[in-house]
Motif scaffolding. Structure first.
Motif, PDB file in Angstrom:
ATOM      1  N   UNK A 263      42.013  32.302  43.300  1.00 29.74           N
ATOM      2  CA  UNK A 263      43.114  32.515  44.251  1.00 29.74           C
ATOM      3  C   UNK A 263      44.355  31.731  43.841  1.00 29.74           C
TER       4      UNK A 263
ATOM      5  N   UNK B 166      45.991  33.880  41.505  1.00 23.62           N
ATOM      6  CA  UNK B 166      46.506  35.103  42.139  1.00 23.62           C
ATOM      7  C   UNK B 166      47.784  34.834  42.935  1.00 23.62           C
ATOM      8  N   UNK B 167      47.862  33.657  43.529  1.00 16.40           N
ATOM      9  CA  UNK B 167      49.070  33.322  44.291  1.00 16.40           C
ATOM     10  C   UNK B 167      50.305  33.499  43.415  1.00 16.40           C
ATOM     11  N   UNK B 168      50.164  33.110  42.162  1.00 15.02           N
ATOM     12  CA  UNK B 168      51.315  33.173  41.270  1.00 15.02           C
ATOM     13  C   UNK B 168      51.675  34.610  40.894  1.00 15.02           C
TER      14      UNK B 168
ATOM     15  N   UNK C 225      51.867  36.901  43.175  1.00 16.29           N
ATOM     16  CA  UNK C 225      52.404  37.486  44.408  1.00 16.29           C
ATOM     17  C   UNK C 225      53.766  38.134  44.229  1.00 16.29           C
TER      18      UNK C 225
ATOM     19  N   UNK D 257      53.631  41.617  42.834  1.00 18.97           N
ATOM     20  CA  UNK D 257      52.758  42.617  43.432  1.00 18.97           C
ATOM     21  C   UNK D 257      53.596  43.617  44.209  1.00 18.97           C
TER      22      UNK D 257
ATOM     23  N   UNK E  73      45.184  44.908  43.752  1.00 15.86           N
ATOM     24  CA  UNK E  73      44.273  43.770  43.881  1.00 15.86           C
ATOM     25  C   UNK E  73      43.304  43.719  42.698  1.00 15.86           C
TER      26      UNK E  73
ATOM     27  N   UNK F  19      45.039  42.506  39.684  1.00 15.54           N
ATOM     28  CA  UNK F  19      45.292  41.074  39.807  1.00 15.54           C
ATOM     29  C   UNK F  19      44.042  40.279  39.455  1.00 15.54           C
TER      30      UNK F  19
ATOM     31  N   UNK G 255      47.956  28.832  36.252  1.00 19.33           N
ATOM     32  CA  UNK G 255      48.748  29.324  37.378  1.00 19.33           C
ATOM     33  C   UNK G 255      50.210  29.516  36.973  1.00 19.33           C
TER      34      UNK G 255
ATOM     35  N   UNK H  61      52.850  33.404  36.435  1.00 24.75           N
ATOM     36  CA  UNK H  61      54.135  33.824  36.977  1.00 24.75           C
ATOM     37  C   UNK H  61      54.898  34.681  35.963  1.00 24.75           C
TER      38      UNK H  61
END
Ligand SMILES: Nc1ncnc2c1ncn2[C@@H]1O[C@H](COP(=O)(O)OP(=O)(O)O)[C@@H](O)[C@H]1O
Ligand SMILES: [Mg+2]
Lengths: 383, 257
Positions: free
Chosen positions: B102, B105-107, B109, B112, B130, B133, B169, B173
């Motif tokens: 996660x 995955x946040x990076x 965002x 997306x 998803x 990702x 992370x 990005x």
């Protein structure tokens, strides 16, 4: 493989909810017109529905996003008044004449959606300036906004003390408009249940998407979140708005379940269940970051409140104890302190109850407990 | 390197004051694609402050940051990231309560495509995004040997792996410049060697520019093409590793006069 699992859990959840719903409808059909079912159980369920929505929606902001907002009931008030006023207007315009039929049901749903939308718009307008602040400052400013909202409503000519809240309009809310009597509450209980389930589903979908990940990241570390490309302020405002929407829906359900509205029931000083601190207690009790926890906590707090107000044992207590229960806020405070001492992360923590994962989770919990026990034994034998 | 090309990252007369204290002044650097640069200096020299200005955490009191020739004045951190500058932190900043995957995955965002409606209705677009990702995140984790820990909470990882996760992370990005703030701090020699391997891998694989802060001189000497040295916020040397190593001012700064 993982996808199959998800699909299966969706299917199981849908089936279980549908089955429970049908069972409930059958029960309603069988007992609907009878004493306790009609006079106690059904009104309680209405109350639980809007409490659940309130707690779960505040959890989005408090538990997942990690921002303390104390003005949640303000959005609920907006929802309640919006729904009540629209239904009254429809009734006066002659859109429906009796409280039955498809048109009436459509109007109820229309009122609920409008209530959510107006609350969301207010949430957006409040959130944009307020969310620049953090921590205690945010808590205070949201508290202030909550009070302002209630006061503004109170001073609007058509809904304040001279309007809906008192006098003839209040009565007509019951006779016409929304405002269900005990019989209508039984008939339209399904609306409360369906709306609650739908809203909870929407919240789950929100939390389990990029939105949920982003706001949990913001809760953990704002600087790291923005360094990972998250637009922190816009996600904050979005979550606040989304949460206000569901508070508005909860307000609409409240308007349905009550024959009259009074702004004082949403005020911060209200000693009943509709004040923003009570909602915070529910969220903390259930676990900040667990929607299923909020559901459980809402039901528990409903019981606590119900017992304080109606429990025959309260009256039987010795006077010095009995007195405490005259001040429900005191009891909630005690509940909160007990929770913080014994289970600081709430009943559920961030754990989400899941039917399909239940066997797995139980096994894991047992293993953990066994490990902890073994460790303690070890410590004792060494010590 | 190709000197006629536009540098990926460039700063012009970058400087910042805290109250009366001039923490960094007249900081100029040009980094080209695929380059690995070192930024060194004694403790408190202003290295982290430079990073904070390069990522919009601090607003410089003078000067500009340019990415591919585009100035980024007045932008917020997430806009710096969107433009293509990603970083790690000297004191690790992971999302401790979230799982390892996660965190990565946040990076993703910001890139997306699905919206709230897609998420609410669980449309095909949602599932596709998803799934992609998850795949991309696993790929990144495997570069750092973290795929076995994907579902563990990030805070449960040992220190060295947390550092790696933070780099993973930052890579997620989809940046052009990667800023690493003392990535080897607190690592033992084996972990450090492993980390350097990782840095070389990602550099070759993604062809990005890297700016590496290091407190420990010997480490940067081995990997960086060019090194910049600052002391009390002022650039005291800029050049090839061997030039830096023999520069009397640098030696003086490190030995403390
Ligand atoms: N937000 C701030 N406010 C005041 N002074 C700061 C701030 N951030 C950094 N400084 C000062 O700037 C100087 C450089 O710090 P820093 O960039 O962290 O050094 P380092 O080279 O060790 O990373 C130090 O003297 C520090 O005290
Ligand atoms: Mg530093």
């Amino acid at each position: 493989m993982k996808n199959n699992k998800t699909a299966r859990s969706y299917l199981v959840n849908t089936l279980v909810i549908a089955a429970a719903f049908i069972l409930f409808q059958v029960l309603t059909g069988l007992f609907g017109s009878e004493g306790d079912f009609k006079l106690v159980l059904v009104p309680s369920l209405w109350q639980c529905c809007y409490l659940i929505l309130l707690a779960a929606s505040l959890n989005l902001v408090l538990g997942f996003l990690g921002q303390l907002s104390l003005g949640h009931c303000g959005f609920m008030a907006i929802g309640a008044y919006t729904a009540a006023l629209i239904s009254l207007a429809c009734e006066r315009a002659g859109v429906f004449t009796d409280k039955a039929g498809l048109v009436y049901i459509l109007i109820i749903f229309g009122c609920i959606i409008a209530a959510g939308l107006l609350a969301a718009v207010t949430g957006l307008l409040v959130g944009i300036p307020a969310l620049r602040l953090k921590g205690d400052y945010l808590a205070i400013i949201t508290l202030g906004f909550g009070m302002i909202i209630v006061n503004v409503i109170n001073n609007l000519p058509f809904c304040g003390q001279d309007g809906l809240s008192q006098g003839s309009a209040a009565a007509s809310l019951y006779k016409t408009g929304l405002g269900f009597g005990s019989k209508a509450k039984v008939t339209y209980l399904w609306i409360a249940l369906v709306v609650t389930i739908l809203c909870l589903t929407l919240m789950f979908m929100f939390v389990r998407s990029k939105y949920g990940r982003a706001i949990r990241a913001i809760k953990d570390d704002e600087i790291a979140a923005s360094a990972s490309g998250i637009n922190v302020s816009s996600y904050k405002v979005l979550t606040f708005t989304y949460s206000a929407f569901f508070a508005g829906v909860a307000g609409a359900l409240y308007a349905c379940a009550n024959s009259s509205l009074s702004t004082s029931s949403f005020a911060f000083t209200n000693a009943g269940i509709l004040n923003s601190t009570f909602v915070v207690v529910m969220v903390v009790l259930g676990g900040m970051g667990s929607l299923t926890g909020s559901i459980v906590a809402a039901v528990i707090m409903f019981f606590v409140n119900y017992q304080i107000a109606n429990g025959s044992w309260v009256a039987a207590l010795p006077p010095f104890l009995n007195g405490v229960f005259k001040y429900p806020m005191l009891v909630y405070a005690v509940v909160l302190v007990i929770v913080i001492i014994f289970r600081p992360r709430g009943i559920f923590g961030t754990y989400e109850f899941s039917l399909t994962r239940l066997p797995e989770d139980v096994k894991k919990a047992r293993a953990r407990r066994a490990a902890a026990k073994a460790e303690r034994k070890e410590a004792v034998s060494h010590g | 390197m190709a000197e006629n090309k536009v540098p990926v990252l460039e700063t012009k007369k970058l400087g910042i004051n805290f109250g009366g204290l001039k923490a960094v002044s007249d900081f100029n650097i040009q980094i080209y694609e695929g380059e690995l640069r070192g930024l060194i200096g004694p403790n408190g020299a202003g290295k982290t402050t430079v990073f904070n200005m390069l990522t919009g955490v601090y607003e410089p009191t003078e000067g500009t940051v340019l990415l591919n020739g585009v100035p980024l004045n007045g932008k917020k951190t997430h806009q710096f990231v969107a433009a293509g500058i990603a970083r790690t932190f000297q004191n690790i900043r992971l999302f401790g309560q979230m799982s390892v995957i996660e965190n990565v995955k946040v990076a993703f965002t910001k890139d997306v495509k699905y919206n709230l409606l897609d998420a609410s209705l669980r449309t095909r677009k949602f599932w596709k995004a998803e799934r992609e990702m998850t795949d991309k995140a696993m790929e990144l984790l495997s570069i750092f040997g973290l795929e076995d820990a994907a579902e563990l909470p990030a805070s449960s990882l040992p220190y060295g792996r947390q550092r790696k996760l933070e780099i993973a992370r930052a890579l997620a990005t989809d940046m052009k410049v990667l800023l690493l703030d003392e990535p080897a701090a607190g690592m033992n020699p084996t972990e450090t060697a492993e980390l350097l391997d990782c840095i070389n891998t990602i550099r070759n694989r993604f062809g990005i520019a890297i700016l590496l802060i290091e407190h420990d001189m010997s480490l940067v000497m081995n990997v960086c093409e060019r090194i910049k040295v600052i002391d009390y916020g002022v650039t005291i040397a800029d050049g090839l590793p061997e030039e830096i190593a023999s520069n009397p001012r640098v030696i003086a700064a490190y030995l403390g006069e």
